[in-house]
Scaffold this motif. Structure first.
Motif: not given
Length: 447
Positions: A147, A151-154, A204
């Motif tokens: 995580y 970075k922006k991947a959740t 994501g």
């Protein structure tokens, strides 16, 4: 009154009371209401000699039921060489806390370095940390690593073939860090690659977690997994039982970025479920995202080999709010345990124990299937653990086996039982378990 084994003399006690500003030991407890104080006599036995106390506790131990263990599901009955507990019970190991001062902690730092070296070699990965609490928490920490690196991947994908206990720990960690855990379906006891690809295509995704061998004992084929996961800019996490890696394909060979799991299988006794030790290894690229301590080897000012905590200027220390994790280590006593175990066993010993476990499991599986009472749940390769379907009452079967002194596996569902075999189980153990199961069913038929 002075007692032979109490460390303080009466004079020292009085000196401490004076510094504390009280006149007696009773004054230290003055804030405790009189109504809640125990005023009776303690129900303690009379003093005993060493011989008597040993006999007393030996007799208590005999009250425990002793079972021949054919259960696993993450905790396994492996052999522990007698020298291992003998060494770790030395005071310099057993009482050590944490090696902040390298000058006086060279022994502790040295064995942690050896532990890291051995785990990195066992998994094939570049680096290892100084051990985690257990396999499930190590896996959860790997999820947080993915995580943090994403970075922006959740989202983190977790296969349904991962041990449910591990998945629950992962979900608990993830909930309070804003990580969205998405399950990958299982198909015939294996991770459904098509379902994984479909979820990767949605985008994501920070990481994917699988298990080898998986919860059902199946040795999955992860061919193509790493490419698919890396094409989606995600990290590949493989959870493995440490001892199995002596003969199975390593996480590195599968293309994993992070290798985690439980190392209890490296000689740590089951001891009613703990303590254990988790391991975490990764690629060099991810070393600064790895939680826990890392010990490095260097030279002192005399040119001698020395050991130090390295890469310490990390977020865990200087920017806690940006830390991947604030865990330090499991204080490494159990890491020392498996380090001594691996040193004693050596590469060939680890392989021999693994191969004996494999052979015993396949022998038991064949005997039970040939009896006609069981069928293979999954027609897949397995290592030392496997699932069978039983057309009967699994609970009743296990209860009857217990009555005969056998811990006969783990119930997976109403008609599925999972059995495990280690190098401690002899051919006679297996044959006797099969005979017990056959006799139980013969008695049922007669009724």
């Amino acid at each position: 009154m002075n007692y032979k084994y109490f460390p303080h003399t009466e004079e020292e006690v009085q000196e401490m009371l004076k510094v504390a500003g009280v006149k007696s030991l009773e004054d230290l407890f003055a804030d405790i209401p009189d109504g809640v104080r125990f005023k009776g006599d303690y129900q303690l036995p009379e003093g005993m000699s060493e011989l008597e106390i040993r006999e007393y506790f030996n007799n208590l131990g005999l009250l425990n039921d002793q079972f021949v263990c054919f259960a696993g599901a993450g905790v396994y009955d492996h052999y522990t060489p007698a020298v291992v507990p003998n060494i770790i019970e030395r005071s310099e190991f057993l009482t050590s806390y944490t090696p902040y001062q390298a000058e006086i902690s060279q022994g502790t730092l040295h064995y942690i370095f050896e532990y890291q070296s051995m785990m990195a070699e066992l998994t094939g990965m570049d680096v290892s940390n100084a051990s985690m609490y257990d396999g499930p928490t190590a896996t959860a920490e790997a999820v947080l690593m993915a995580y943090a690196a994403g970075k922006k991947a959740t989202k983190v994908l977790v296969s349904d073939t991962v041990d449910p206990k591990t998945r629950r720990v992962v979900e608990t960690y993830a909930k309070f860090h804003g990580v969205d855990i998405v399950n990958i379906k299982q198909k015939d006891g294996e991770t459904d690659k098509e379902d994984m690809q479909a979820k990767l295509n949605e985008g994501g995704v920070a990481g994917v977690v699988v298990q080898m061998p998986n919860y059902y004992g199946v040795v999955e084929d992860f061919t193509g997994f790493a490419d698919a996961i890396h094409d989606s800019k995600a990290l590949f996490v493989i959870n493995s039982i440490a001892a199995d890696l002596a003969v199975l394909k390593t996480p590195k060979e599968w293309g994993a970025d992070i290798a985690v799991g439980d190392a209890q299988s490296l000689g740590i006794p089951m001891t009613f479920g703990g303590p254990s030790v988790g391991y975490m290894c990764c690629t060099e690229k991810l070393i600064r995202k790895m939680p826990g301590r890392i010990v490095g080897m260097t030279q002192d000012n005399r040119g001698q080999r020395a050991f130090v905590l390295t890469l310490q200027a990390r977020e865990q220390h200087i920017r806690r709010q940006k830390a991947t994790s604030n865990i330090c280590s499991n204080q490494s006593l159990m890491a020392l345990f498996v380090t001594i175990y691996m040193s004693l066993m050596g590469k060939e010993g680890l392989k021999e124990a693994a191969n004996l476990s494999y052979a015993g499991a396949h022998y038991l599986c064949d005997k039970l299937v040939d009896s006609g009472l069981f069928k293979k749940k999954f027609d897949k390769p397995f290592f030392n653990e496997f699932c069978l379907t039983y057309d009967g009452d699994v609970d009743a079967l296990q209860d009857m086996c217990l009555a005969y002194g056998y811990l006969a596996g783990i119930k997976i569902d109403e008609h599925t039982i999972m059995l495990a075999v280690t190098e401690k189980r002899t051919k006679e153990d297996v044959d006797e378990l099969v005979d017990v199961i056959l006799s139980i069913n013969e008695n049922k038929e007669e009724e």
